[in-house]
Enzyme design. Structure first.
Site, short mmCIF file in Angstrom:
data_model
loop_
_atom_site.label_atom_id
_atom_site.label_comp_id
_atom_site.label_asym_id
_atom_site.label_seq_id
_atom_site.Cartn_x
_atom_site.Cartn_y
_atom_site.Cartn_z
N SER A 146 0.82 -1.20 0.00
CA SER A 146 0.00 0.00 0.00
C SER A 146 0.86 1.26 0.00
O SER A 146 1.62 1.49 -0.94
CB SER A 146 -0.97 -0.03 1.19
OG SER A 146 -1.89 1.03 1.12
N ASP A 293 -3.10 6.43 -3.46
CA ASP A 293 -1.87 5.87 -2.91
C ASP A 293 -1.32 4.87 -3.93
O ASP A 293 -1.94 4.63 -4.97
CB ASP A 293 -2.10 5.28 -1.52
CG ASP A 293 -3.03 4.07 -1.54
OD1 ASP A 293 -3.80 3.92 -2.50
OD2 ASP A 293 -3.00 3.27 -0.58
N ASP A 297 -6.02 2.02 -3.74
CA ASP A 297 -7.25 1.71 -3.01
C ASP A 297 -7.69 2.86 -2.12
O ASP A 297 -8.80 2.84 -1.58
CB ASP A 297 -7.14 0.41 -2.23
CG ASP A 297 -6.10 0.43 -1.12
OD1 ASP A 297 -5.31 1.40 -1.05
OD2 ASP A 297 -6.05 -0.54 -0.34
#
Length: 545
Positions: A146, A293, A297
């Site tokens: 992430s 990001d 998501d």
């Protein structure tokens, strides 16, 4: 102990399939660098409700091919024990080693007798979450860290409902991983899995039509940054399909780059991360700035604001969450609106006034996505689920579409997102939020702060009396146990918890200031800011951070 450590490292080295981590470990062994070896062999990365996430490198405390192969073998064993022998879909981002980890996972699944289907290239995490349900898969794996620093990678697991794993599945998978023997016993054929074409991505893009209201205006001009991640091609395709003007890209951050060279942390919330986006906006004069990001998501939004330096202001995740909720209500959306307990209570007021259901969950979309009858879910860390029938997870692409639609609707009225925030404050009270977040090198700092607060909970913060204190590790009638503390104050709320994905202690603060009319907003904002600053100061002292 020294010899045991060296022996352990040599045993690991003997079965490590990756030349890079083999070379790293061999050099540490030859140099007898015991500190570095101890850091890599002090335990194992723990598989939990966030899957795995950690720094890349050799050894069981790092993310590497050996750790991933064991994780995949454990997941395969878990699925087979449950009688789930269908397809496992595998997606990955553009970080270092992500493609290798995806390929290893596909090989392990194939060797275990499952059908492995790998997405065709690095793509946003929500495409993987969509693909699980679209293909009727029994599970999905997304290789991503992430918004973590470049040195990290991770391994996120979904089951067949398209939602991230929660207890007890995480514990059962962890047990199955622990039961995996030597890697030589894990069958990993060189081929046999399927690399998907663009059909799944095309189907996801078709599904994005469900997010927007037919006939709504599509006039908002957007500056967009993918933050060196995988969002650009998918977001621009979705915007083109919807008929929005082509976004102006932040050129320096538009293409995937695992080094994330222009940002200290590739997270739109981090100081400085949006500087290039704001510079582009000052040249292009868009209506809004949108950022994803690196795995796309999450969705960040910034608006023109002449009262701040540079003329652009990032909206807080809670502000975007309320704006999207208000927009959906205005469109007639019905169903349950849900959020995590660390998010603003304003969502509950919006839902209640609209006659919609409302539910709070523990932190994370693994919980939000499981709410019965969910129509919309969000949490303050820039995560929004605006199409739960398509993606039962946060989705930065569809959230961006909905933000652009709202900005277009307001633009046609001669208004802005800030005007709508003012309306919500007058209607429901000013809900001001902030966060006290402390990144640590030594995790014992977090444990000490939690212990200190449990042993001596504050009785007042910023002059506001604490009316109730809850230790969330004991659970509540509505929530399962989690490591956290919740304080209710007179007109305020505080939640303290260790981050589940980063070495951080996070404290979430909210104050609610009544507002009688728009004329009272400046004074209400000043009071809210003063109270938040006082709570942050007093809480920091109480926690010793």
């Amino acid at each position: 102990m020294q010899q045991d450590l060296i022996t352990q490292a040599r045993t690991w080295l003997a079965e490590d399939p990756d030349p890079e981590t083999r070379d790293e470990l061999a050099k540490l062994i030859d140099a007898e660098d015991l500190d570095a070896l101890a850091a890599r062999f002090a335990g194992t990365l723990q598989f939990g409700t966030a899957g795995l996430r950690g720094e890349l490198g050799a050894g069981p405390m790092r993310m590497n091919r050996s750790v991933v192969i064991r994780a995949a073998a454990g997941l395969a064993a878990y699925l087979k024990a449950k009688g789930q022998t269908g397809t496992v879909v595998i997606g990955y981002d553009a970080r270092y080693k992500s493609a290798d980890f995806a390929r290893d996972t596909a090989a392990v699944m194939t060797g275990a007798g499952l059908r492995a289907a790998v997405l065709p290239r690095p793509l946003p995490t929500p495409v993987l979450a969509y693909a699980i349900r679209h293909l009727g898969a029994v599970a999905g794996v997304e290789v991503t860290a992430s918004h973590n620093p470049p040195r990290d990678n991770g391994y996120k697991v979904y089951l067949g409902d398209g939602s991230q794993i929660v207890p007890p599945a995480d514990g059962e998978i962890a047990d199955a991983i622990a039961a995996v023997g030597p890697l030589a016993g894990v069958d990993r054929p060189e081929s046999g899995w399927e690399v998907l074409g663009d059909e799944v991505l095309d189907a996801y893009l078709v599904r994005t039509d469900a997010v927007l209201d037919a006939g709504s205006p599509r006039t908002a001009q957007v500056v967009y940054t993918a933050m060196h991640g995988v969002g650009t091609s998918v977001l621009t395709a979705a915007f083109a399909r919807a008929g929005f003007p082509e976004p102006v890209l932040v050129a320096e951050q538009a293409e995937p780059d695992p080094a994330f060279p222009t940002v200290a942390f590739p997270n739109p919330e981090e100081p400085g991360a949006m500087d290039l986006a704001f510079a582009t906006a000052r040249r292009a004069h868009p209506d809004i700035v949108i950022a994803n990001d690196p795995d796309a998501d999450r969705c960040a939004v910034a608006v023109p604001d002449p009262s701040v330096d540079g003329g652009w202001r990032m909206l807080r995740g809670d502000e975007v969450g309320a704006l999207l909720a208000a927009h959906l209500v205005a469109r007639g959306a019905t169903g349950v609106f849900a959020e995590s307990i660390v998010s603003s209570s304003l969502l509950g007021r919006i839902a209640e006034k609209a006659g919609n259901g409302y539910e709070e969950t523990l932190t994370g979309f693994k919980w939000i996505a499981r709410v019965d009858g969910l129509r919309y879910g969000y949490e303050e860390a820039l995560g929004y689920c605006v199409d739960p029938d398509g993606v039962r997870d946060k989705d930065g692409i569809t959230a961006a579409l909905l933000v652009a639609e709202l900005a277009s609707v307001l633009k046609e009225q001669g208004r802005t997102l800030l005007d709508l925030l003012d309306d919500l404050a007058v209607e429901h009270g000013l809900h001001a939020t902030d966060q006290l977040s402390v990144r640590v090198e030594d995790l014992s700092v977090i444990a000490d702060a939690m212990r200190r607060l449990r042993e001596a909970p504050p009785t007042a913060l910023a002059g506001l009396a604490v009316t109730s204190a809850e230790d969330l590790s004991e659970g509540t009638e509505q929530l399962p146990p989690t490591d956290g503390l919740r304080y209710h104050l007179e007109g305020a709320r505080v939640i303290v918890r260790p981050s589940g994905t980063e070495p951080k202690l996070k404290c979430y603060l909210e104050v609610v200031v009544p507002v009688g009319s728009a004329d009272e907003l400046p004074a209400a904002r000043a009071k809210g800011a003063e109270l938040l600053a006082g709570i942050k100061r007093d809480l920091s002292a109480a926690a010793g951070i």
